[in-house]
Design a protein around this motif. Structure first.
Motif, short mmCIF file in Angstrom:
data_model
loop_
_atom_site.label_atom_id
_atom_site.label_comp_id
_atom_site.label_asym_id
_atom_site.label_seq_id
_atom_site.Cartn_x
_atom_site.Cartn_y
_atom_site.Cartn_z
N CYS A 182 0.83 -1.21 0.00
CA CYS A 182 0.00 0.00 0.00
C CYS A 182 0.86 1.26 0.00
O CYS A 182 0.47 2.29 -0.55
CB CYS A 182 -0.92 0.01 1.22
SG CYS A 182 -2.17 -1.28 1.21
N ILE A 183 2.03 1.19 0.63
CA ILE A 183 2.94 2.33 0.65
C ILE A 183 3.36 2.69 -0.76
O ILE A 183 3.37 3.87 -1.15
CB ILE A 183 4.16 2.02 1.53
CG1 ILE A 183 3.73 1.76 2.97
CG2 ILE A 183 5.19 3.14 1.46
CD1 ILE A 183 4.85 1.24 3.86
N LEU A 184 3.70 1.68 -1.54
CA LEU A 184 4.14 1.91 -2.91
C LEU A 184 2.99 2.43 -3.77
O LEU A 184 3.17 3.37 -4.55
CB LEU A 184 4.70 0.62 -3.50
CG LEU A 184 5.18 0.69 -4.95
CD1 LEU A 184 6.25 1.75 -5.12
CD2 LEU A 184 5.71 -0.67 -5.40
N PHE A 185 1.81 1.84 -3.62
CA PHE A 185 0.69 2.30 -4.44
C PHE A 185 0.32 3.75 -4.12
O PHE A 185 0.04 4.54 -5.02
CB PHE A 185 -0.53 1.40 -4.23
CG PHE A 185 -1.70 1.81 -5.10
CD1 PHE A 185 -1.80 1.37 -6.40
CD2 PHE A 185 -2.68 2.66 -4.61
CE1 PHE A 185 -2.84 1.76 -7.21
CE2 PHE A 185 -3.73 3.07 -5.41
CZ PHE A 185 -3.82 2.61 -6.71
N VAL A 209 -9.19 -2.83 -1.07
CA VAL A 209 -10.44 -2.10 -1.31
C VAL A 209 -10.29 -0.63 -0.95
O VAL A 209 -10.75 0.25 -1.68
CB VAL A 209 -11.59 -2.75 -0.51
CG1 VAL A 209 -12.82 -1.86 -0.51
CG2 VAL A 209 -11.92 -4.11 -1.10
N SER A 210 -9.64 -0.32 0.17
CA SER A 210 -9.52 1.07 0.60
C SER A 210 -8.44 1.83 -0.15
O SER A 210 -8.42 3.06 -0.12
CB SER A 210 -9.20 1.12 2.10
OG SER A 210 -7.96 0.49 2.38
N GLY A 211 -7.55 1.11 -0.85
CA GLY A 211 -6.47 1.78 -1.58
C GLY A 211 -6.66 1.71 -3.08
O GLY A 211 -7.30 2.58 -3.69
N PRO A 212 -6.11 0.69 -3.74
CA PRO A 212 -6.19 0.62 -5.20
C PRO A 212 -7.61 0.65 -5.76
O PRO A 212 -7.88 1.35 -6.74
CB PRO A 212 -5.49 -0.71 -5.51
CG PRO A 212 -4.54 -0.91 -4.38
CD PRO A 212 -5.25 -0.36 -3.17
N MET A 213 -8.53 -0.10 -5.15
CA MET A 213 -9.88 -0.12 -5.69
C MET A 213 -10.55 1.24 -5.56
O MET A 213 -11.19 1.74 -6.50
CB MET A 213 -10.73 -1.19 -4.99
CG MET A 213 -12.15 -1.29 -5.55
SD MET A 213 -13.21 -2.44 -4.63
CE MET A 213 -12.48 -4.00 -5.09
#
Length: 376
Positions: free
Chosen positions: A223-226, A272-276
Motif C-alpha cells: 500500500c505504501i508503494l501504491f 479495497v480502501s487503496g487501489p480499488m
C-alpha cells in the motif's frame, strides 16, 4: 547579479591581451553571478572552455569584453568549478550545492571535481537526502545490468573497474555509478520514509520505474508503494496539463508501472480502501484481483478466460519482496463461503460508509461482481 573576478587578467596586460577577456554570467537571469576571466588562461585548464572560448564558437575579440550567459549551470556550482580550476579549496556546505556541482562537473568534463562532489554526497547520504541525490543521477552513470540491480549480486561498496587513462567521461560515469548504487541501497532500506517525500513526485517516469521494479525494497506493505504512485501520477498529470482523473493517472503510469505493485500481497481491506477506491484499476481488474486475494477458485473455463482478459497472469505477483508482510486474517472484510454471506454484506456497508459517494458506488459495484462470481 554580482561580479567576482575570480580568474582575473594579470596587471599590465597590453591592449591586445585585454581583448582576450570575457565575462561569464552563470545562473538564471536575475539570480546569476558574473565572472571576469582571461580566455586563454581558462582554456588551458578546461577542454570544454577551450572549445567554447578559443574554438570556432568563440566570441570575437573586441575592446569591451563580450558577455557569455551560462544559464544551464547553477551559480554556486560554477563558482566551485572555477575555484577548482584555479587550484583553490572547494568546500561544500549543502547537499543541493554539491549535487549541482556534480552536474557542472559532468557538463564540463571535470572528473576531479566530480569525485570531490561525490565524496561529499556519499558522506551526507541519508533517507532524507537520497532522492535529491538520486534524481537525474542515472543520466551520468553507466547502465546497470540486470545482475547489478540487486544488492545480492553487487554490494554498493564493491569497487568498479577504473576507466582508461584520459577518459574523463568514463571516470565521471564510474563515480556516479557507485553513488547511484549507494542511493538505491538507502532507498531499499528505507522505502516507507523515501516514498512518502514530496520529491518522489518530481522523479521522471524512468526513475520511478527503476525503483518500483526492485525486488529488494524493504516494504512492510505494498500500500505504501501504491500510495506513492498515486501521488506521482497526479503530479505527472499536472505537469502534462491534464486533469488528474483516475483514467489519466492510469495513462501516465502505464500498465507496467501500475502492476509493479504486488497487489496479491495485500489483504482485502488494504486493496479495497487503496487501489480499488482510487479508480486507477478497472472494475474487471479489481474483481479479478480481489478474487485472487480471497483465494476464490476458478470453477469454469469461462471464468478462466474472463480473468485472463481482465489481468494477464504474468502481471500479478505474490512473491514477497525483502520486506516482511503481516497478514491479519481478522482484518479481512470478505470471507468466501455461503455461511458468511450475511457478514460480507455488513462489512461492505461499513466500508462504504467511510468512503465518498462516488467511491462507495464503485466499491459496491465491484463487490457485487465479486460475489456474483463467487456464488454463481
Amino acid at each position: 547579479m554580482s561580479r567576482a573576478p575570480l580568474i582575473a587578467p594579470e596587471n599590465g596586460l597590453q591592449a591586445a591581451d585585454r581583448c582576450n577577456v570575457v565575462m561569464l554570467e552563470a545562473g538564471l537571469p536575475g539570480d546569476s553571478w558574473t565572472y571576469c576571466v582571461e580566455r586563454e588562461q581558462l582554456a588551458r585548464r578546461s577542454e570544454w572552455f577551450r572549445a567554447m572560448l578559443t574554438g570556432p564558437f568563440a566570441p570575437p575579440s573586441t575592446d569591451s569584453p563580450p558577455l557569455l550567459q551560462l544559464q544551464h549551470v547553477d551559480k554556486r556550482a560554477f563558482h566551485h568549478f572555477l575555484r577548482y580550476l584555479h587550484d583553490e579549496p572547494v568546500n561544500f556546505i549543502s547537499v543541493s550545492t554539491a549535487r549541482a556541482t556534480l552536474d557542472a562537473a559532468h557538463q564540463y568534463l571535470c572528473p576531479g571535481l566530480a569525485q570531490h562532489a561525490v565524496a561529499y554526497l556519499e558522506n551526507h547520504l541519508t533517507p532524507s537526502t537520497v532522492l535529491e541525490i538520486y534524481q537525474g543521477l542515472g543520466l551520468y552513470a553507466n547502465d546497470l545490468r540486470e545482475g547489478e540491480r540487486s544488492d545480492s549480486d553487487r554490494s554498493p561498496n564493491s569497487p568498479t573497474a577504473p576507466p582508461p587513462p584520459g577518459d574523463d567521461a568514463g571516470a565521471i560515469a564510474a563515480v556516479c555509478t557507485d553513488l547511484l548504487l549507494k542511493c538505491l541501497s538507502v532507498i531499499d532500506s528505507n522505502p516507507a520514509t523515501v516514498l512518502d517525500q514530496e520529491r518522489f513526485e518530481e522523479l521522471s517516469v524512468q526513475e520511478v520505474a527503476e525503483l518500483v521494479y526492485r525486488d529488494t525494497l524493504n516494504l512492510g506493505s505494498e500500500c505504501i508503494l501504491f500510495s506513492a504512485l498515486d501521488r506521482w501520477a497526479a503530479a505527472e498529470c499536472r505537469r502534462q496539463g491534464i486533469e488528474p482523473l483516475p483514467v489519466n493517472k492510469r495513462l501516465v503510469l502505464s500498465d507496467d508501472i501500475c502492476f509493479s505493485v504486488r497487489y496479491l500481497l495485500m489483504n482485502d481491506r488494504e486493496f479495497v480502501s487503496g487501489p480499488m477506491a482510487s479508480g486507477i484499476l478497472t472494475n474487471e481488474e479489481c474483481v479479478h484481483i480481489v478474487s485472487k486475494i480471497l483465494g476464490h477458485p476458478e470453477n469454469s473455463k469461462n471464468d478462466s478466460l474472463r480473468s485472463s482478459a481482465a489481468v494477464h497472469p504474468s502481471r500479478l505477483s505474490n512473491t514477497p519482496r525483502i520486506g516482511t508482510y503481516k497478514c491479519d486474517e481478522d482484518c479481512n472484510m470478505l470471507r468466501p463461503g455461503k455461511k458468511e454471506r450475511q457478514d460480507n454484506r455488513k462489512n461492505r456497508r461499513k466500508e462504504c460508509a467511510s468512503q465518498g459517494q462516488r467511491t462507495c458506488a464503485r466499491i459496491g459495484n465491484c463487490l457485487i461482481q465479486i460475489l456474483a462470481c463467487m456464488f454463481d
